[in-house]
Motif scaffolding. Structure first.
Motif, PDB file in Angstrom:
ATOM      1  N   PRO A  49       4.626   3.669  14.964  1.00 23.64           N
ATOM      2  CA  PRO A  49       4.764   2.404  15.722  1.00 23.64           C
ATOM      3  C   PRO A  49       3.428   1.782  16.086  1.00 23.64           C
ATOM      4  O   PRO A  49       3.355   0.575  16.306  1.00 23.64           O
ATOM      5  N   GLN A  50       2.357   2.568  16.121  1.00 23.97           N
ATOM      6  CA  GLN A  50       1.069   2.014  16.532  1.00 23.97           C
ATOM      7  C   GLN A  50       0.501   1.055  15.498  1.00 23.97           C
ATOM      8  O   GLN A  50      -0.262   0.163  15.836  1.00 23.97           O
ATOM      9  N   ARG A  51       0.853   1.221  14.218  1.00 22.95           N
ATOM     10  CA  ARG A  51       0.300   0.279  13.230  1.00 22.95           C
ATOM     11  C   ARG A  51       1.344  -0.675  12.646  1.00 22.95           C
ATOM     12  O   ARG A  51       0.993  -1.719  12.111  1.00 22.95           O
ATOM     13  N   PHE A  52       2.631  -0.332  12.723  1.00 28.39           N
ATOM     14  CA  PHE A  52       3.654  -1.211  12.144  1.00 28.39           C
ATOM     15  C   PHE A  52       4.058  -2.317  13.102  1.00 28.39           C
ATOM     16  O   PHE A  52       4.208  -2.083  14.300  1.00 28.39           O
ATOM     17  N   ARG A  53       4.264  -3.521  12.564  1.00 29.14           N
ATOM     18  CA  ARG A  53       4.962  -4.584  13.288  1.00 29.14           C
ATOM     19  C   ARG A  53       6.129  -5.011  12.418  1.00 29.14           C
ATOM     20  O   ARG A  53       5.940  -5.407  11.259  1.00 29.14           O
ATOM     21  N   LEU A  54       7.318  -4.869  12.988  1.00 35.75           N
ATOM     22  CA  LEU A  54       8.537  -5.214  12.263  1.00 35.75           C
ATOM     23  C   LEU A  54       8.820  -6.698  12.475  1.00 35.75           C
ATOM     24  O   LEU A  54       9.003  -7.137  13.613  1.00 35.75           O
ATOM     25  N   VAL A  55       8.816  -7.459  11.391  1.00 37.72           N
ATOM     26  CA  VAL A  55       9.007  -8.909  11.491  1.00 37.72           C
ATOM     27  C   VAL A  55      10.400  -9.258  10.959  1.00 37.72           C
ATOM     28  O   VAL A  55      10.720  -8.954   9.801  1.00 37.72           O
ATOM     29  N   ASP A  56      11.210  -9.879  11.806  1.00 43.42           N
ATOM     30  CA  ASP A  56      12.547 -10.306  11.384  1.00 43.42           C
ATOM     31  C   ASP A  56      12.378 -11.516  10.460  1.00 43.42           C
ATOM     32  O   ASP A  56      12.139 -12.632  10.914  1.00 43.42           O
ATOM     33  N   ALA A  57      12.497 -11.247   9.153  1.00 45.13           N
ATOM     34  CA  ALA A  57      12.192 -12.289   8.162  1.00 45.13           C
ATOM     35  C   ALA A  57      13.415 -13.113   7.767  1.00 45.13           C
ATOM     36  O   ALA A  57      13.377 -13.863   6.801  1.00 45.13           O
ATOM     37  N   THR A  58      14.487 -13.016   8.550  1.00 46.09           N
ATOM     38  CA  THR A  58      15.645 -13.897   8.295  1.00 46.09           C
ATOM     39  C   THR A  58      15.403 -15.269   8.927  1.00 46.09           C
ATOM     40  O   THR A  58      16.114 -16.221   8.634  1.00 46.09           O
TER      41      THR A  58
ATOM     42  N   PHE B 155       0.891  -1.171   0.000  1.00 45.28           N
ATOM     43  CA  PHE B 155       0.000   0.000   0.000  1.00 45.28           C
ATOM     44  C   PHE B 155       0.928   1.221   0.000  1.00 45.28           C
ATOM     45  O   PHE B 155       2.075   1.133  -0.471  1.00 45.28           O
ATOM     46  N   THR B 156       0.477   2.334   0.547  1.00 48.17           N
ATOM     47  CA  THR B 156       1.221   3.595   0.397  1.00 48.17           C
ATOM     48  C   THR B 156       2.638   3.577   0.979  1.00 48.17           C
ATOM     49  O   THR B 156       3.520   4.276   0.478  1.00 48.17           O
ATOM     50  N   ASP B 157       2.883   2.786   2.012  1.00 43.71           N
ATOM     51  CA  ASP B 157       4.258   2.711   2.537  1.00 43.71           C
ATOM     52  C   ASP B 157       5.233   2.307   1.439  1.00 43.71           C
ATOM     53  O   ASP B 157       6.394   2.717   1.457  1.00 43.71           O
ATOM     54  N   ALA B 158       4.759   1.484   0.470  1.00 42.64           N
ATOM     55  CA  ALA B 158       5.644   1.060  -0.630  1.00 42.64           C
ATOM     56  C   ALA B 158       6.016   2.249  -1.515  1.00 42.64           C
ATOM     57  O   ALA B 158       7.130   2.306  -2.047  1.00 42.64           O
TER      58      ALA B 158
ATOM     59  N   ASN C  32      15.700   1.315   4.195  1.00 41.16           N
ATOM     60  CA  ASN C  32      15.840   2.362   5.224  1.00 41.16           C
ATOM     61  C   ASN C  32      14.571   3.178   5.371  1.00 41.16           C
ATOM     62  O   ASN C  32      14.177   3.539   6.472  1.00 41.16           O
ATOM     63  N   GLU C  33      13.936   3.490   4.236  1.00 45.45           N
ATOM     64  CA  GLU C  33      12.711   4.288   4.306  1.00 45.45           C
ATOM     65  C   GLU C  33      11.576   3.473   4.964  1.00 45.45           C
ATOM     66  O   GLU C  33      10.798   4.016   5.748  1.00 45.45           O
ATOM     67  N   TYR C  34      11.507   2.178   4.669  1.00 42.85           N
ATOM     68  CA  TYR C  34      10.526   1.335   5.364  1.00 42.85           C
ATOM     69  C   TYR C  34      10.768   1.385   6.877  1.00 42.85           C
ATOM     70  O   TYR C  34       9.819   1.520   7.667  1.00 42.85           O
ATOM     71  N   LEU C  35      12.034   1.260   7.270  1.00 37.62           N
ATOM     72  CA  LEU C  35      12.344   1.235   8.708  1.00 37.62           C
ATOM     73  C   LEU C  35      12.042   2.591   9.346  1.00 37.62           C
ATOM     74  O   LEU C  35      11.565   2.665  10.479  1.00 37.62           O
ATOM     75  N   ARG C  36      12.285   3.667   8.589  1.00 35.55           N
ATOM     76  CA  ARG C  36      11.971   5.006   9.109  1.00 35.55           C
ATOM     77  C   ARG C  36      10.453   5.132   9.325  1.00 35.55           C
ATOM     78  O   ARG C  36       9.994   5.658  10.333  1.00 35.55           O
ATOM     79  N   ARG C  37       9.665   4.651   8.345  1.00 38.89           N
ATOM     80  CA  ARG C  37       8.197   4.722   8.477  1.00 38.89           C
ATOM     81  C   ARG C  37       7.729   3.866   9.660  1.00 38.89           C
ATOM     82  O   ARG C  37       6.818   4.257  10.382  1.00 38.89           O
ATOM     83  N   ALA C  38       8.352   2.707   9.839  1.00 44.56           N
ATOM     84  CA  ALA C  38       7.952   1.831  10.961  1.00 44.56           C
ATOM     85  C   ALA C  38       8.199   2.549  12.289  1.00 44.56           C
ATOM     86  O   ALA C  38       7.385   2.456  13.223  1.00 44.56           O
ATOM     87  N   ALA C  39       9.303   3.293  12.378  1.00 46.56           N
ATOM     88  CA  ALA C  39       9.595   4.033  13.617  1.00 46.56           C
ATOM     89  C   ALA C  39       8.640   5.218  13.778  1.00 46.56           C
ATOM     90  O   ALA C  39       8.265   5.587  14.886  1.00 46.56           O
ATOM     91  N   GLN C  40       8.226   5.792  12.641  1.00 44.16           N
ATOM     92  CA  GLN C  40       7.340   6.971  12.683  1.00 44.16           C
ATOM     93  C   GLN C  40       5.906   6.596  13.082  1.00 44.16           C
ATOM     94  O   GLN C  40       5.215   7.387  13.715  1.00 44.16           O
TER      95      GLN C  40
END
Ligand SMILES: Nc1ncnc2c1ncn2[C@@H]1O[C@H](COP(=O)(O)OP(=O)(O)O)[C@@H](O)[C@H]1O
Ligand SMILES: Cc1cn([C@H]2C[C@H](O)[C@@H](COP(=O)(O)OP(=O)(O)O)O2)c(=O)[nH]c1=O
Length: 206
Positions: A176-185, A95-98, A166-174
């Motif tokens: 935090p209430q809707r993002f869940r960062l999943v360690d996909a390694t 969606f828009t984060d992309a 980096n921009e995805y990670l910046r948005r996730a920090a901006q």
């Protein structure tokens, strides 16, 4: 407040998004959720035509961003808004984060212009949950190389994906209430355990 949820899936190409979307769809449907599953760019007849263009033609950066938002405008009007209005859950592969990550981070488009497009196209709609599948670039690249013919974005160089990530990670920090960062390694099974926990929390809110 509505109880049905709008969930988006994000990450650089090769992070494992498609793999986990299939798992999430089944998990929710098995629990009786009325689910609409869609994707961007695309998700409508017109959007799929725009997808073909934007994934395969060379074009000005701002044309690319405008086509992403044109596809999104149609997607919201025809699919996302009606589904949410009738009480269905919606999951969207990107969606828009992309747009912020790829056109903003990857290609360096002015983020203020992307903010303006977002305000224009969906001033009030935001995902309830955004799962961001995060992997280092070499892992994503190895997974892609092993599997498929690459489109215009997937053929980009390491610097592009570093900036996109980096921009995805910046948005996730901006947001935090809707993002869940999943360690996909981790293994697919380990990731599924984490996702199950996240979904169970959402289901419990109904
Ligand atoms: N956690 C994982 N560990 C190992 N391989 C994975 C993992 N997640 C996905 N893959 C594999 O990597 C490839 C790319 O995954 P895919 O889900 O298509 O990524 P994306 O949709 O993010 O581009 C597929 O072959 C998939 O089976
Ligand atoms: C939605 C969106 C996607 N994209 C890009 C990211 C992906 O490289 C590509 C298509 O996304 P995706 O459907 O994830 O590709 P695939 O099915 O091959 O996994 O479009 C943007 O650059 N901006 C956007 O706003």
């Amino acid at each position: 407040m509505r109880n049905n949820k709008f969930i988006t899936f994000e990450g650089i190409d090769g992070a494992g998004k498609s793999t986990h979307i299939a798992f999430v769809s089944k998990y929710l449907q098995d629990r009786g959720i009325d689910l609409v599953s869609s994707r961007e760019p695309g998700g409508t007849q017109l959007g799929e035509k725009l997808r073909e263009l934007v994934l395969h033609e060379t074009m000005h950066l701002e044309t690319e961003a405008l086509l992403m938002f044109a596809s999104r405008r149609e997607h919201i009007a025809q699919v996302i808004a009606p589904a949410l209005a009738r009480g269905a859950w919606v999951i969207s592969d990107r969606f828009t984060d992309a747009s912020f990550a790829y056109q903003g981070g990857g290609r360096g488009m002015d983020l203020a212009k992307l903010d303006a497009l977002e305000q224009w196209v969906h001033p009030h709609l935001q995902p309830d949950l955004t799962l961001l599948f995060d992997v280092p670039l070499d892992v994503a690249r190895a997974r892609l190389d092993a599997t498929r013919t690459l489109d215009k974005f997937e053929q980009e160089k390491t610097d592009f994906f570093a900036a996109t990530r980096n921009e995805y990670l910046r948005r996730a920090a901006q947001f935090p209430q809707r993002f869940r960062l999943v360690d996909a390694t981790r293994t697919i099974a380990e990731i599924e355990v984490e996702i199950t926990g996240i979904l169970d929390d959402l289901l419990a809110q109904r």
